[in-house]
Motif scaffolding. Structure first.
Motif, short mmCIF file in Angstrom:
data_model
loop_
_atom_site.label_atom_id
_atom_site.label_comp_id
_atom_site.label_asym_id
_atom_site.label_seq_id
_atom_site.Cartn_x
_atom_site.Cartn_y
_atom_site.Cartn_z
N LYS A 335 2.77 2.79 8.80
CA LYS A 335 2.72 1.55 9.59
C LYS A 335 1.35 1.36 9.93
O LYS A 335 1.32 0.17 10.73
N GLY A 336 0.50 2.08 9.99
CA GLY A 336 -0.80 1.72 10.50
C GLY A 336 -1.34 2.43 11.74
O GLY A 336 -2.10 2.18 12.29
N THR A 337 -0.03 3.15 12.39
CA THR A 337 -0.20 3.64 13.71
C THR A 337 -1.43 4.90 13.53
O THR A 337 -1.24 5.83 12.60
N THR A 338 -2.34 5.05 14.53
CA THR A 338 -3.13 6.30 14.41
C THR A 338 -2.35 7.59 14.82
O THR A 338 -1.90 7.50 15.95
N VAL A 339 -2.58 8.66 14.06
CA VAL A 339 -1.93 9.87 14.28
C VAL A 339 -2.87 10.92 14.12
O VAL A 339 -3.42 11.17 13.14
N PRO A 340 -3.37 11.53 15.14
CA PRO A 340 -4.54 12.25 15.19
C PRO A 340 -4.26 13.72 14.37
O PRO A 340 -5.15 14.06 13.83
N ALA A 341 -2.94 13.92 14.05
CA ALA A 341 -2.84 15.14 13.14
C ALA A 341 -2.96 14.70 11.74
O ALA A 341 -3.12 15.77 10.91
N ILE A 342 -3.00 13.38 11.44
CA ILE A 342 -3.28 13.04 10.07
C ILE A 342 -4.61 12.26 10.01
O ILE A 342 -4.58 11.10 10.27
N PRO A 343 -5.52 13.22 9.14
CA PRO A 343 -6.96 12.61 8.83
C PRO A 343 -6.79 11.21 8.29
O PRO A 343 -5.87 11.08 7.03
N PRO A 344 -7.46 10.07 8.58
CA PRO A 344 -7.39 8.74 7.63
C PRO A 344 -7.82 9.19 6.24
O PRO A 344 -8.73 9.59 5.99
N ALA A 345 -7.01 8.60 5.38
CA ALA A 345 -7.28 8.33 3.91
C ALA A 345 -8.60 7.85 3.62
O ALA A 345 -8.89 6.70 4.25
N VAL A 346 -9.36 8.10 2.68
CA VAL A 346 -10.49 7.38 2.14
C VAL A 346 -10.16 6.50 0.97
O VAL A 346 -9.38 7.18 0.17
N ALA A 347 -10.66 5.72 1.05
CA ALA A 347 -10.32 4.68 0.09
C ALA A 347 -10.76 5.34 -1.44
O ALA A 347 -11.80 5.85 -1.50
N GLU A 348 -9.72 4.86 -2.25
CA GLU A 348 -9.96 5.43 -3.68
C GLU A 348 -11.36 4.93 -4.15
O GLU A 348 -11.62 3.71 -3.89
N PRO A 349 -12.22 5.53 -5.10
CA PRO A 349 -13.45 4.99 -5.69
C PRO A 349 -12.98 3.70 -6.46
O PRO A 349 -11.97 3.66 -7.11
N VAL A 350 -13.79 2.81 -6.29
CA VAL A 350 -13.71 1.32 -6.94
C VAL A 350 -13.68 1.72 -8.35
O VAL A 350 -12.98 1.31 -9.15
N GLY A 351 -14.50 2.32 -8.91
CA GLY A 351 -14.68 2.66 -10.35
C GLY A 351 -14.28 3.74 -10.81
O GLY A 351 -14.15 4.89 -9.93
#
Length: 745
Positions: A335-351
């Motif tokens: 839902k977009g809540t910051t969860v310290p235990a879960i590192p933010p996902a890095v966007a998939e490469p564009v190409g």
């Protein structure tokens, strides 16, 4: 009284089976090696429902005998695997291993079933028992974690690194070890000391080679007790090019210390975002549902990760199990809540990015993270523009390109022989007309930095190889042609007494009409065939006597035809699978089939004047290849004099062919091969017919005389002497060979 001569043939040799060739128990599980590559797509350890694992490994777990939780990682060559127990060492006691020998279990790439007890009959499980002795010695351990492309490699996000810990290490003051990892999945930048160590402690670390970090630790004082403590923090990130869902063992080796023997607890890294149960690269309510189903024991694991203990993916709160608490954390993160235990996902490469390059005996294979627009790719064509090329010790390597069915990978096969030892550089071209995504047209991100438009460049080395090599020739023939010969050859096999292989081909483009022993097979050889599966030919050859030397020789001859309905211009790989000599795996050299007329450079189904000019242009290096066949080495299509290159001699032959009346394509059909047949050993040693696709040696013929009329442009940039060998026009040096052409003006 009539006389009857009875000829007794040797007993048919048993068809090969898949065997476990090596077993090694480790502190955290075991390692296996097989005599052939395993079809990894069949192996399931975890999944939906009450799935029975293909690797049934039981032993003490918490003092009670039961199934040991762990993950499986296959070796790069597919001929081995490692089982890594989740969360620590194997407990003391008796352990039992059983491998599934069914058709849905351990099967080779060519379909050979497992023969677990080595009795020559497939279908029985491999079973092994071993005992782990009690131990109170020191343990050096690497953490296990899941982190996705672009993320920092860590078990605890707060550390920003993964730890190597020491337990029961009282008295240790110096330690050294090597950390082995996969550089395609992990980019290690350094190592530092963990906090809480004695004052005056120091560390020396170095990347000895890709995939090997060497560490030496000297503590300011001896470890005072047996408590578990972090010793070293390894700083690393997961490359954006790492294949999502891949896994690697973080293996410790060359371990030493002043306090005595250390046992090692290998780690595990799964290329996945923590909590991403469906491998979609994003946390959604679907992941929440899968984690809940696992916690409720509806499923044994996550189907997207059939070889990985689901704890590694779903244990978000790091309490050692997957439960409702983990599902709640993933729900909040979705839902977009910051969860310290879960590192933010890095966007998939564009190409698109290249995830792996694998050197092969006869070329290389590679995979990308998504399907590309294969219609745009030109390895050969007009001018000097190319989208893919490989250079080696002798310059550009001639070969052909074949894309995987899913469009996410390709195989490059050299035209003649195998890659010689040396260093090679591969380049894939980015740009609007190069490697682009099939779905949205985004250009290749060659260096995986998140921006598109840069070429991919990679280097690899081929070591000097030894051991048997099994090969098959190339075939260029149009639809409807018959009596085309292919030779199965072996080399570097002195002393060999048996050969086995499976030829995988496309039955839409190739019929195998007859199989016989070739001239190189010793007298008394016995041939057994299996064509029960469409597109597969199993060949088991027991030689009448051992091969006397390492020379290349044709042992089996295939008489083939091309179906009338085969698509003109199509090209296919002739793959050799499960090749073995005397029961040991052999190297394989694949062949190439092109449905085309030899010399037809423009793809119109005949050899005409236009083809002469196209062959001239490639010989003069004006073009790199033929636009009608952008993925096929032009030497395959235009080398009419069979000297391994394109030159003016080929153009002369093409001119002659263009002035001849068309010849019938279909010769009388050969007798069809039965599903299983045996060639009479007495037939061995007879000289086979040699066709255009056969690589059997032919005697030098007298130089032919061809009378030409009209204008013939060879693209010369200097006046032609009154008499000159044709090959000299292109090569510039004396390279006359049998059947060379000489023109006198």
């Amino acid at each position: 009284m009539a006389r009857v001569d009875i000829k007794v043939l040797p007993a048919l040799p048993a068809l090969p089976t898949l065997h476990v060739s090596g077993f090694q128990a480790t502190d955290t599980g075991f390692r296996l090696r097989f005599d052939q590559a395993v079809d990894q797509s069949l192996i399931q350890q975890y999944g939906n429902g009450n799935l029975v694992p293909d690797v049934d490994f039981t032993g003490p777990t918490g003092g009670v005998q039961g199934r040991v939780a762990g993950s499986i990682v296959f070796d790069a060559d597919g001929r081995g695997l490692s089982f890594v127990k989740t969360g620590g060492l194997l407990e003391a006691g008796s352990h039992q291993l059983r491998l599934n020998a069914g058709a849905d279990g351990f099967v080779s790439l060519g379909g050979l079933r497992l023969d677990g007890n080595g009795d020559g009959v497939s279908g029985d499980s491999f079973v092994r028992s071993f005992t782990v002795a009690p131990s109170t010695g020191a343990v050096l351990a690497v953490q296990e974690f899941a982190r996705g492309p672009g993320q920092a490699a860590s078990y605890d996000p707060a550390l920003g690194a993964f730890a190597i810990s020491l337990e029961r290490g009282a008295g240790f003051q110096t330690l050294g070890f090597d950390l082995n990892f996969d550089p395609a999945l992990l980019k290690v930048t350094g190592a530092t000391l963990a906090g809480g160590l004695p004052a005056g402690s120091s560390i020396v670390s170095s990347l000895v080679q890709p995939g090997l970090l060497r560490v030496q630790v000297t503590l300011g004082g001896a470890i005072p007790d047996a408590a578990l403590r972090n010793l070293v923090l390894v700083q690393a990130t997961v490359p954006l090019s790492a294949g999502y869902g891949s896994a690697e063992v973080l293996r410790l080796s060359n371990v030493s210390g002043n306090g005595g023997t250390l046992r090692t607890d290998d780690g595990l890294h799964v290329v996945a975002n923590l909590g991403d149960a469906d491998a979609s690269r994003a946390l959604t309510t679907d992941d929440v549902g899968l984690i809940q189903s696992l916690a409720a024991r509806v499923n044994t694991g996550f189907a997207a990760y059939p070889l990985i203990d689901p704890t590694r993916i779903g244990d978000v709160n790091r309490d050692g199990k997957v439960n409702a608490g983990d599902a709640l954390l993933v729900k909040n993160a979705s839902k977009g809540t910051t969860v310290p235990a879960i590192p933010p996902a890095v966007a998939e490469p564009v190409g698109p990015v290249v995830t792996r390059v694998t050197p092969e005996t006869d070329g290389f294979s590679l995979r990308l993270d998504r399907a590309i627009n294969t219609a745009l790719i030109e390895a050969w064509g007009t001018g000097s523009a190319q989208d893919l090329w490989l250079t080696g010790p002798a310059g550009r390597v001639g070969g052909s390109v074949f894309f995987d069915a899913d469009g996410q990978g390709l195989r490059f096969v050299v035209t003649t022989g195998v890659l010689p030892a040396g260093s090679y550089t591969l380049t894939l071209k980015s740009g609007a007309t190069g490697f682009t995504a099939l779905v949205n047209g985004q250009q290749l991100d060659g260096n995986a930095d998140g921006t598109t438009g840069d070429d991919f460049v990679a280097s690899f080395s081929i070591a000097a190889a030894s051991g048997p090599l099994v090969s098959i020739g190339n075939l260029v023939a149009p639809a409807g042609s018959a009596n085309q010969l292919l030779a199965l050859q072996v080399s570097q096999a002195a002393g060999a007494s048996s050969v086995y292989l499976q030829l995988a081909y496309d039955p839409a483009t190739l019929n195998i009409d007859a199989v016989t022993l070739a001239a190189g097979a010793p007298a008394g050889s016995v041939l057994r065939l299996d064509s029960s599966v469409a597109g597969r030919l199993g060949v088991q050859l027991t030689l009448g006597s051992v091969l006397p030397d390492a020379a290349q020789r044709a042992l089996v001859e295939l008489r083939t035809s091309v179906p009338a309905g085969a698509t003109a211009g199509s090209s296919r790989l002739l793959r050799l699978v499960d090749a073995s000599v005397d029961g040991a795996a052999a190297r394989s050299d694949f062949g190439v089939q092109v449905v085309a007329v030899l010399g037809d450079a423009n793809g119109n189904g005949r050899v005409d004047a236009a083809d002469v000019g196209l062959i001239q242009s490639v010989a003069a290096r004006v073009n790199t290849g033929f636009a009608a066949q952008p993925l096929v080495d032009p030497v395959l299509l235009g080398d009419l004099n069979h000297d391994g290159r394109l030159n003016a001699g080929d153009a002369l032959l093409a001119l002659r062919l263009s002035r001849q009346a068309p010849q019938p394509l279909v010769a009388p059909a050969a007798e069809r091969m039965s599903p299983a047949s045996v060639t009479d050993p007495a037939s061995a040693g007879g000289a086979p017919a040699v066709g255009i696709a056969s690589s059997a040696a032919t005697a030098a013929a007298p130089a032919p005389v061809v009378k030409l009329s009209g204008a013939l442009d060879f693209g010369l940039k200097a006046p032609l002497p009154s008499s000159v060998w044709v090959n000299d026009w292109v090569a510039g040096t004396r390279q006359t060979v049998p059947n060379d052409w000489k023109v006198t003006l």
